[in-house]
Design a protein around this motif. Structure first.
Motif, PDB file in Angstrom:
ATOM      1  N   VAL A   4       0.828  -1.200   0.121  1.00  0.00           N
ATOM      2  CA  VAL A   4      -0.098  -0.206  -0.020  1.00  0.00           C
ATOM      3  C   VAL A   4       0.890   1.196   0.085  1.00  0.00           C
ATOM      4  N   GLU A   5       0.841   2.018  -1.234  1.00  0.00           N
ATOM      5  CA  GLU A   5       1.701   3.021  -1.311  1.00  0.00           C
ATOM      6  C   GLU A   5       1.101   4.576  -0.609  1.00  0.00           C
ATOM      7  N   ASN A   6       1.982   5.711  -0.535  1.00  0.00           N
ATOM      8  CA  ASN A   6       1.628   6.836  -0.221  1.00  0.00           C
ATOM      9  C   ASN A   6       0.741   6.875   1.140  1.00  0.00           C
ATOM     10  N   VAL A   7       1.137   6.145   2.063  1.00  0.00           N
ATOM     11  CA  VAL A   7       0.754   5.966   3.280  1.00  0.00           C
ATOM     12  C   VAL A   7       1.216   7.341   3.965  1.00  0.00           C
ATOM     13  N   ILE A  19       5.490   6.642   2.754  1.00  0.00           N
ATOM     14  CA  ILE A  19       5.593   5.233   3.601  1.00  0.00           C
ATOM     15  C   ILE A  19       4.682   4.484   2.598  1.00  0.00           C
ATOM     16  N   ILE A  20       5.371   3.043   2.552  1.00  0.00           N
ATOM     17  CA  ILE A  20       4.683   2.075   1.677  1.00  0.00           C
ATOM     18  C   ILE A  20       4.884   0.909   2.903  1.00  0.00           C
ATOM     19  N   CYS A  21       3.411   0.448   3.145  1.00  0.00           N
ATOM     20  CA  CYS A  21       3.318  -0.425   3.755  1.00  0.00           C
ATOM     21  C   CYS A  21       2.973  -1.881   3.279  1.00  0.00           C
ATOM     22  N   GLU A  24      -0.100  -8.232   4.961  1.00  0.00           N
ATOM     23  CA  GLU A  24      -0.596  -9.637   4.775  1.00  0.00           C
ATOM     24  C   GLU A  24      -1.520 -10.035   5.720  1.00  0.00           C
ATOM     25  N   ASN A  25      -2.506 -10.566   5.244  1.00  0.00           N
ATOM     26  CA  ASN A  25      -3.944 -11.127   6.015  1.00  0.00           C
ATOM     27  C   ASN A  25      -4.514  -9.978   6.985  1.00  0.00           C
ATOM     28  N   ASN A  26      -4.323  -8.889   6.305  1.00  0.00           N
ATOM     29  CA  ASN A  26      -5.114  -7.381   6.957  1.00  0.00           C
ATOM     30  C   ASN A  26      -4.184  -7.099   8.033  1.00  0.00           C
ATOM     31  N   GLU A  27      -2.954  -7.268   8.099  1.00  0.00           N
ATOM     32  CA  GLU A  27      -2.055  -7.101   9.272  1.00  0.00           C
ATOM     33  C   GLU A  27      -0.924  -6.349   8.358  1.00  0.00           C
ATOM     34  N   ILE A  28      -0.476  -5.151   8.996  1.00  0.00           N
ATOM     35  CA  ILE A  28       0.739  -4.480   8.600  1.00  0.00           C
ATOM     36  C   ILE A  28       2.065  -5.117   8.950  1.00  0.00           C
ATOM     37  N   VAL A  29       2.798  -6.132   8.162  1.00  0.00           N
ATOM     38  CA  VAL A  29       3.913  -6.833   8.548  1.00  0.00           C
ATOM     39  C   VAL A  29       4.972  -6.005   8.265  1.00  0.00           C
ATOM     40  N   GLY A  30       5.221  -5.118   7.509  1.00  0.00           N
ATOM     41  CA  GLY A  30       6.548  -4.272   7.327  1.00  0.00           C
ATOM     42  C   GLY A  30       6.370  -2.955   6.674  1.00  0.00           C
ATOM     43  N   THR A  31       7.378  -2.120   6.499  1.00  0.00           N
ATOM     44  CA  THR A  31       7.321  -0.912   6.058  1.00  0.00           C
ATOM     45  C   THR A  31       8.508  -0.508   5.237  1.00  0.00           C
ATOM     46  N   ILE A  32       8.385   0.490   4.374  1.00  0.00           N
ATOM     47  CA  ILE A  32       9.361   0.911   3.430  1.00  0.00           C
ATOM     48  C   ILE A  32       9.287   2.473   3.514  1.00  0.00           C
ATOM     49  N   ASN A  33      10.481   2.998   3.919  1.00  0.00           N
ATOM     50  CA  ASN A  33      10.686   4.490   4.004  1.00  0.00           C
ATOM     51  C   ASN A  33      10.469   5.060   5.447  1.00  0.00           C
ATOM     52  N   ALA A  34       9.955   4.396   6.216  1.00  0.00           N
ATOM     53  CA  ALA A  34       9.401   4.710   7.662  1.00  0.00           C
ATOM     54  C   ALA A  34      10.975   4.765   8.565  1.00  0.00           C
ATOM     55  N   GLY A 398       1.759  23.582   9.275  1.00  0.00           N
ATOM     56  CA  GLY A 398       0.283  23.971   8.919  1.00  0.00           C
ATOM     57  C   GLY A 398      -0.389  23.513   7.730  1.00  0.00           C
ATOM     58  N   VAL A 399       0.474  22.303   7.258  1.00  0.00           N
ATOM     59  CA  VAL A 399      -0.125  22.074   5.757  1.00  0.00           C
ATOM     60  C   VAL A 399      -1.095  21.015   5.981  1.00  0.00           C
ATOM     61  N   PRO A 400      -2.290  20.874   5.819  1.00  0.00           N
ATOM     62  CA  PRO A 400      -3.159  19.526   5.825  1.00  0.00           C
ATOM     63  C   PRO A 400      -2.856  18.416   4.979  1.00  0.00           C
ATOM     64  N   ILE A 401      -2.862  17.154   5.697  1.00  0.00           N
ATOM     65  CA  ILE A 401      -2.632  16.118   4.846  1.00  0.00           C
ATOM     66  C   ILE A 401      -3.646  15.126   5.262  1.00  0.00           C
ATOM     67  N   ARG A 402      -4.216  14.273   4.086  1.00  0.00           N
ATOM     68  CA  ARG A 402      -5.178  13.351   4.109  1.00  0.00           C
ATOM     69  C   ARG A 402      -4.754  12.164   4.864  1.00  0.00           C
ATOM     70  N   MET A 403      -4.887  11.220   5.455  1.00  0.00           N
ATOM     71  CA  MET A 403      -4.245  10.019   6.082  1.00  0.00           C
ATOM     72  C   MET A 403      -5.043   8.950   5.593  1.00  0.00           C
ATOM     73  N   ARG A 404      -4.489   7.869   4.934  1.00  0.00           N
ATOM     74  CA  ARG A 404      -5.165   6.863   4.519  1.00  0.00           C
ATOM     75  C   ARG A 404      -5.584   5.858   5.598  1.00  0.00           C
ATOM     76  N   LYS A 405      -6.455   4.774   5.192  1.00  0.00           N
ATOM     77  CA  LYS A 405      -6.876   3.508   5.910  1.00  0.00           C
ATOM     78  C   LYS A 405      -6.205   2.485   5.165  1.00  0.00           C
ATOM     79  N   VAL A 406      -5.267   1.724   5.841  1.00  0.00           N
ATOM     80  CA  VAL A 406      -4.381   0.631   5.330  1.00  0.00           C
ATOM     81  C   VAL A 406      -5.025  -0.733   5.399  1.00  0.00           C
ATOM     82  N   VAL A 407      -5.480  -1.079   6.837  1.00  0.00           N
ATOM     83  CA  VAL A 407      -6.090  -2.311   7.132  1.00  0.00           C
ATOM     84  C   VAL A 407      -7.552  -2.089   7.661  1.00  0.00           C
ATOM     85  N   GLU A 408      -8.229  -3.114   7.578  1.00  0.00           N
ATOM     86  CA  GLU A 408      -9.717  -2.979   8.275  1.00  0.00           C
ATOM     87  C   GLU A 408      -9.725  -3.250   9.495  1.00  0.00           C
TER      88      GLU A 408
END
Length: 434
Positions: A4-7, A19-21, A24-34, A398-408
């Motif tokens: 999942v990109e652009n997190v 961040i790239i998350c 796997e099986n609706n769970e975040i198991v690793g990241t890239i760039n964080a 002060g820059v607004p940013i929209r945060m993503r939903k990654v898992v349920e």
């Protein structure tokens, strides 16, 4: 495995949005760039430290309950309190914060966020003398002189240096090689090791050093061999570097907001930046900690006219830091109930405040086990914004940013919990008025 990109990372005020998350099986198991801290927050959402069900204290133990039951009991606490306190708000989204301000108004509560114990002096200062601020994009693309005063971004905001100092910009094509880095800190830190100039001033002498630099900038002589532990020659050297910058940026942290002088330190820092604009282009940005502490100050100002420490007990918003701050109310025993959301005062407030928290009903809207939840009477666990729920947040400048939903997640979001709580409080208040 899904990527999942652009997190957006929900850790610090840098709000890294690349961040790239690995999911796997609706769970975040690793990241890239964080960074390490951001990575830890993403991959450790599960486990023994996570609340999965609402809890109500019975004696010395917590008993599992439903959302409806927990919200009902929380609503009764808030509706029956004479002067409830609602504290925290810095690790949730702006949408939840907006509902929270409305809830505070409807209950006649005092609403406050973590700024009252961190960058509150910065907010007071900008109300006094203005706010010459810019965005990260301008700092990255234009700044050739970067000052970190009273902060250690290598530990507190691990990717801040890489995004604002080491990264290549439109006018700074070589990145770090095109920039002069100045660190002002009484300690030797990992950030100061990277600096071209480290001003290791004496503790609690920020105001004196700032005023000395201001004097030199305006062509005045320093009559002493040193000021605040810094030699006269070093002060002249730094003042010259600041004046000759093409574009300068001052990042300041809690080391200056909490040393002697408090908001007056920020006053004179802002005045220095304004005066430097007579010679070159300068701006400053506060190093805000929690990822949406800036967002609450924005939302609260829209809704009430004031950024924090807002008292609705008289039916109209009233603002008086030092009287309507969370620690003032707790230590003076002026609040009879407390709702804590998206923060952990149990780990950071002074002893006298915690003693009062132990005496009154405490509602904790918190996903993890913390010292605050150990003191709470009602625990309502939400989904984590930026991972299990989406929402808006404001970066430190002060820059607004929209945060993503990654898992349920089966958990309600902070906004949904507060909306249900508000609806029930309104019903109870209407019944009391009859």
């Amino acid at each position: 495995m899904e990527l999942v990109e652009n997190v957006v990372c929900p850790f610090c005020g840098t709000l890294c949005d690349d961040i790239i998350c690995k999911v796997e099986n609706n769970e975040i198991v690793g990241t890239i760039n964080a960074c390490r801290i951001g990575h830890s927050k993403f991959v450790h959402t599960e486990g023994a430290m996570r609340w999965k069900k609402p809890m109500i204290r019975q004696g010395d133990e917590f008993v599992e309950t439903t959302y409806d039951d927990a919200i009902e009991k929380a609503a009764q606490v808030l509706a029956n309190a004479k002067r409830p306190l609602m504290y925290g708000w810095s690790c949730t989204d702006c949408e939840a914060q907006g509902v929270g301000v409305d809830l505070a108004e409807k209950t006649g509560a005092v609403i406050d966020n973590t700024a009252s114990v961190c960058h509150g002096p910065s907010v007071l200062a900008l109300q006094d003398v203005g706010y010459p601020i810019c965005t990260f994009g301008e700092a990255k693309n234009r700044a050739d002189v970067v000052v970190y005063w009273g902060c250690n971004p290598m530990h507190a905001h691990p990717r801040h240096l890489s995004r604002n100092v080491f990264s290549r910009g439109f006018f700074r094509e070589r990145g770090r090689a095109d920039r002069t880095l100045i660190v002002v800190d009484p300690r030797k830190s990992d950030s100061s090791k990277l600096a071209d100039i480290h001003l290791q001033l004496d503790f609690d002498k920020d105001y004196e050093l700032l005023d000395a630099i201001r004097a030199v900038v305006h062509g005045k002589d320093i009559l002493y061999d040193e000021v605040a532990g810094i030699s006269r020659e070093e002060i002249y050297e730094v003042a010259e570097a600041l004046k000759n910058a093409q574009f300068g940026i001052l990042f300041f942290g809690m080391g200056i907001t909490h040393s002697r002088g408090k908001h007056r330190n920020i006053d004179t820092a802002i005045c220095l930046v304004q005066e430097l604009n007579e010679f070159s282009k300068w701006n400053l940005i506060p190093m805000r900690g929690h990822y949406n502490v800036t967002g609450f100050n924005q939302v609260c100002t829209w809704e009430s006219g004031y950024p924090y420490c807002v008292d609705f007990s008289t039916g109209e918003p009233r603002y008086n830091p030092g009287e309507t701050g969370s620690n003032d109310l707790l230590q003076n025993k002026e609040t009879d109930a407390m709702m804590v959301i998206a923060s952990d005062p149990g780990a950071h407030f002074p002893q006298r405040s915690l003693e009062r928290m132990a005496e009154i009903p405490v509602i904790a809207i918190e996903p993890h086990r913390t010292p605050t939840t150990e003191m709470a009477d009602i625990i309502i666990p939400p989904a984590i914004v930026g991972m299990e729920a989406e929402g808006s947040a404001y970066r430190m400048e002060g820059v607004p940013i929209r945060m993503r939903k990654v898992v349920e997640s089966d958990l309600l979001s902070d906004k949904e919990i507060l909306e249900k709580l508000r609806a029930r409080v309104v019903e109870l208040k209407a019944a009391q008025a009859k």
